[in-house]
Scaffold this motif. Structure first.
Motif, PDB file in Angstrom:
ATOM      1  N   ILE A  16      13.924  46.520 -17.156  1.00  0.00           N
ATOM      2  CA  ILE A  16      14.898  47.430 -17.764  1.00  0.00           C
ATOM      3  C   ILE A  16      15.999  47.677 -16.754  1.00  0.00           C
ATOM      4  CG2 ILE A  16      15.293  49.720 -18.720  1.00  0.00           C
ATOM      5  CD1 ILE A  16      12.331  49.713 -19.561  1.00  0.00           C
ATOM      6  N   ILE A  17      17.212  47.378 -17.154  1.00  0.00           N
ATOM      7  CA  ILE A  17      18.378  47.596 -16.288  1.00  0.00           C
ATOM      8  C   ILE A  17      19.231  48.682 -16.942  1.00  0.00           C
ATOM      9  CG2 ILE A  17      20.409  46.561 -15.245  1.00  0.00           C
ATOM     10  CD1 ILE A  17      18.934  43.879 -15.435  1.00  0.00           C
ATOM     11  N   ASP A  18      19.420  49.782 -16.248  1.00  0.00           N
ATOM     12  CA  ASP A  18      20.182  50.897 -16.775  1.00  0.00           C
ATOM     13  C   ASP A  18      21.551  50.925 -16.092  1.00  0.00           C
ATOM     14  OD1 ASP A  18      21.078  53.188 -17.964  1.00  0.00           O
ATOM     15  OD2 ASP A  18      19.789  54.532 -16.803  1.00  0.00           O
ATOM     16  N   PHE A  19      22.614  50.648 -16.839  1.00  0.00           N
ATOM     17  CA  PHE A  19      23.954  50.654 -16.286  1.00  0.00           C
ATOM     18  C   PHE A  19      24.635  51.997 -16.545  1.00  0.00           C
ATOM     19  CE2 PHE A  19      23.293  46.084 -16.974  1.00  0.00           C
ATOM     20  CZ  PHE A  19      23.564  45.643 -15.697  1.00  0.00           C
TER      21      PHE A  19
END
Length: 63
Positions: A58-61
């Motif tokens: 999961i990549i949270d920008f």
């Protein structure tokens, strides 16, 4: 209802926008080529140990 000319212009702009969208290509490792196709089929039919080791990234920008 919109004029046919306006609809065509909207479609043309949408196509141009899609063509201009950047594309990311990842260098993925390629499996070695085998000269014997029967070995290739045998390898594909065996279950791999790595198949059970799966996960989620999961990549949270966001802020």
């Amino acid at each position: 209802m919109l004029d046919a000319f306006i609809i065509e212009q909207l479609r043309r702009r949408e196509r141009e926008h899609e063509e201009a969208r950047p594309v990311l290509e990842l260098p993925l490792p390629q499996p070695p080529l085998s000269d014997d196709p029967s070995k290739e089929r045998e390898r594909d039919s065996r279950p791999d140990k790595e198949e059970g080791e799966r996960g989620v990234v999961i990549i949270d920008f966001g802020s």
